[in-house]
Design a protein around this motif. Structure first.
Motif, PDB file in Angstrom:
ATOM      1  N   VAL A   2      19.678  -7.344  23.645  1.00 56.39           N
ATOM      2  CA  VAL A   2      21.061  -7.680  23.326  1.00 56.39           C
ATOM      3  C   VAL A   2      21.445  -6.963  22.032  1.00 56.39           C
ATOM      4  CG1 VAL A   2      22.674  -9.538  22.792  1.00 56.39           C
ATOM      5  CG2 VAL A   2      20.824  -9.923  24.445  1.00 56.39           C
ATOM      6  N   ARG A  20      28.143  -8.724  23.935  1.00 59.37           N
ATOM      7  CA  ARG A  20      27.841  -9.414  25.188  1.00 59.37           C
ATOM      8  C   ARG A  20      28.587 -10.740  25.316  1.00 59.37           C
ATOM      9  NH1 ARG A  20      21.941 -10.065  28.035  1.00 59.37           N
ATOM     10  NH2 ARG A  20      22.609 -11.355  29.786  1.00 59.37           N
ATOM     11  N   ASP A  24      29.727 -12.374  29.087  1.00 56.80           N
ATOM     12  CA  ASP A  24      28.700 -13.225  29.683  1.00 56.80           C
ATOM     13  C   ASP A  24      28.810 -14.630  29.097  1.00 56.80           C
ATOM     14  OD1 ASP A  24      25.112 -12.753  30.341  1.00 56.80           O
ATOM     15  OD2 ASP A  24      26.479 -14.423  30.770  1.00 56.80           O
ATOM     16  N   GLU A  26      27.623 -17.408  30.315  1.00 61.18           N
ATOM     17  CA  GLU A  26      26.361 -18.149  30.413  1.00 61.18           C
ATOM     18  C   GLU A  26      25.462 -17.818  29.223  1.00 61.18           C
ATOM     19  OE1 GLU A  26      24.305 -17.543  34.039  1.00 61.18           O
ATOM     20  OE2 GLU A  26      22.526 -18.667  33.419  1.00 61.18           O
ATOM     21  N   TYR A  27      25.432 -16.536  28.830  1.00 64.19           N
ATOM     22  CA  TYR A  27      24.652 -16.147  27.651  1.00 64.19           C
ATOM     23  C   TYR A  27      25.165 -16.871  26.408  1.00 64.19           C
ATOM     24  CZ  TYR A  27      23.222 -13.368  23.645  1.00 64.19           C
ATOM     25  OH  TYR A  27      22.736 -12.985  22.427  1.00 64.19           O
ATOM     26  N   LYS A  30      23.893 -20.446  26.418  1.00 58.20           N
ATOM     27  CA  LYS A  30      22.479 -20.543  26.067  1.00 58.20           C
ATOM     28  C   LYS A  30      22.269 -20.291  24.571  1.00 58.20           C
ATOM     29  CE  LYS A  30      21.156 -17.708  29.410  1.00 58.20           C
ATOM     30  NZ  LYS A  30      20.274 -16.914  30.276  1.00 58.20           N
ATOM     31  N   LEU A  31      23.027 -19.337  24.020  1.00 58.72           N
ATOM     32  CA  LEU A  31      22.928 -19.064  22.592  1.00 58.72           C
ATOM     33  C   LEU A  31      23.373 -20.275  21.782  1.00 58.72           C
ATOM     34  CD1 LEU A  31      22.434 -17.168  20.213  1.00 58.72           C
ATOM     35  CD2 LEU A  31      24.753 -16.275  20.534  1.00 58.72           C
ATOM     36  N   ALA A  80      18.171 -15.862  23.911  1.00 58.69           N
ATOM     37  CA  ALA A  80      19.168 -16.398  24.841  1.00 58.69           C
ATOM     38  C   ALA A  80      19.298 -15.530  26.090  1.00 58.69           C
ATOM     39  CB  ALA A  80      20.520 -16.523  24.143  1.00 58.69           C
ATOM     40  N   HIS A  81      18.914 -14.265  25.985  1.00 56.72           N
ATOM     41  CA  HIS A  81      18.968 -13.360  27.133  1.00 56.72           C
ATOM     42  C   HIS A  81      17.920 -13.737  28.185  1.00 56.72           C
ATOM     43  CE1 HIS A  81      19.075  -9.773  29.575  1.00 56.72           C
ATOM     44  NE2 HIS A  81      17.851  -9.426  29.208  1.00 56.72           N
TER      45      HIS A  81
END
Length: 443
Positions: A2, A20, A24, A26-27, A30-31, A80-81
């Motif tokens: 990333v 990103r 994204d 969803e990323y 998660k981050l 997170a990726h």
């Protein structure tokens, strides 16, 4: 990998551009969940449209802790990726000890104390019930007394406690032994709780390294679990990644932040042929590293092992108190027998047996030492043992091997001196701040 760029940074705040984020969602989720697990992050904002992450750190954090948290924020951007949402929620920030079973440890003594108090105020509890409750609550004391006889071949403090509890129960005096057992077992639980807190604070060198790493296999770059890396593997590390192994650079040049491992706040440059270590962060560049050591065999892993095996209870004052207390067991026992025979009163003999010289120190000293270790670890100082803390009282000179151990690594204005009296310091500061707007250079 990333991509990101640190747009602005000061001691307690940093803003990072992450392209990103705009593409994204969803990323970004998660981050966010990963950042929520970081203790010293007081606030953060993710702006999807601006592709920006702004992080604010706690003003109560030390400089060493702030540098460590910056590394964890940058590592979270990469992690997170790879992580699923569930993994992001469970990402550890400390080594967890087995949970303490409070009911098993304190339940019997609490029941015994409750029944004894009820009998004390006149409730008609049968004697066999009271005796059984007291003796059952005393089982840990009996076990420690038996271990002292079998292992150390001597009568210890727990033997006196066990004898006093048994004689109290025989004499139909239940409240005193129940209260004593509550104090003893409560003290042991407090000591264990403090030990767990010390572990949580100090054993984070290998935490959140990421579940995956990139290695070269048969000329191709593949992604594997970190625990599957073996000696001889070539690990590929990109900017923002934490190095998961100890090894030597075979290709590339990188700027590495070793603050977490060495305390040095200024990143160092490493080139082909030089050694790098697990838990350090690659700030810039790309490296191919030949694996020499993995897991607990790395330098960070050895530090963690040393902290886990630290002889916390090996302190001069505790050892001395335990020695004196154990030496006093036989004289106390003989004195109690003499008083009982001379007076014909069993209660007087039992009263002497409860003169425990060691229990208070046995609980208070380790708790104090563990608290000191916890506080030091939270501020980036790892102390090997309780004995080392005691020796600090004799130290009159401290020698540091490098200035980075003492300096903060962040430039700041400490004062303004003017040469022209008609110009106020506040005006100069305002002009300097105006000129600095839009600049990202740390100075």
């Amino acid at each position: 990998m990333v991509g990101y760029q640190i747009v602005h940074r000061n001691l307690y705040r940093m803003r990072i551009s992450i392209p990103r984020l705009a593409e994204d969602a969803e990323y970004a989720d998660k981050l966010q969940r990963l950042l929520e697990t970081l203790e010293l992050v007081s606030n953060f904002r993710i702006n999807l449209k601006a592709k920006s992450l702004a992080v604010e750190f706690s003003y109560e954090a030390t400089v060493t802790a702030l540098a460590t948290m910056e590394n964890k924020v940058l590592a979270a951007i990469q992690q997170a990726h790879h992580l699923d949402i569930e993994d992001a929620l469970l990402c550890p920030t400390a080594v967890k000890s087995p949970e303490i079973d409070y009911w098993e440890r304190l339940g019997p003594s609490a029941i015994s104390l409750g029944l004894s108090f009820g009998a004390l105020i006149g409730l008609p509890f049968p004697g066999f019930l009271m005796t059984g409750a007291v003796l059952f609550a005393a089982v840990p004391v009996f076990q420690r007394a038996m271990a002292g006889i079998q292992t150390d071949k001597q009568l210890n403090i727990d033997f006196l406690d066990a004898l006093a509890v048994s004689l109290h129960a025989y004499n139909n005096n239940f409240f005193a032994p129940s209260f004593m057992l509550g104090l003893i077992e409560g003290g042991e639980v407090i000591r264990d709780l403090t030990a767990r807190g010390s572990e949580r604070a100090s054993l984070d060198l290998l935490d959140c390294l990421g579940k995956y790493a990139r290695v070269e296999r048969d000329g191709k770059e593949v992604e594997i679990l970190v625990k599957e890396i073996v000696e001889g593997d070539r690990v590929i590390v990109y900017p923002g990644d934490q190095i998961p192994i100890d090894g030597y650079i075979v290709r590339g040049t990188g700027l590495i932040d070793q603050c977490k491992l060495t305390g040095e706040s200024v990143p160092v440059t490493r080139r082909s042929g030089e050694e790098v270590f697990a838990s350090t962060l690659l700030v810039d560049g790309q490296l191919c590293i030949l694996t020499e050591r993995t897991g607990s065999n790395t330098r960070a892993g050895i530090i963690v092992t040393l902290m886990q095996s630290a002889p916390v209870h090996d302190t001069r004052v505790e050892n001395y108190a335990a020695m004196i207390a154990n030496q006093a067991v036989v004289p106390t026992l003989l004195t109690g027998i003499g008083v009982g025979l001379a007076s014909g009163d069993l209660s007087r003999a039992i009263a002497l047996l409860t003169l425990d010289l060691g229990t208070g120190i046995r609980v208070s000293v380790p708790t104090t030492i563990l608290s000191a270790l916890t506080y030091a670890a939270r501020n980036g100082v790892f102390i090997r043992s309780g004995r080392a803390i005691e020796i600090l009282a004799k130290i009159d000179t401290v020698v540091f091997d490098k200035t980075g151990t003492l300096t903060q690594g962040h430039a700041g204005v400490t004062g303004i001196k003017v040469t022209e009296s008609q110009v106020a310091p506040a005006e100069i500061l305002a002009l300097a701040a105006t000129a600095e707007q839009g600049l990202t250079h740390p100075v």
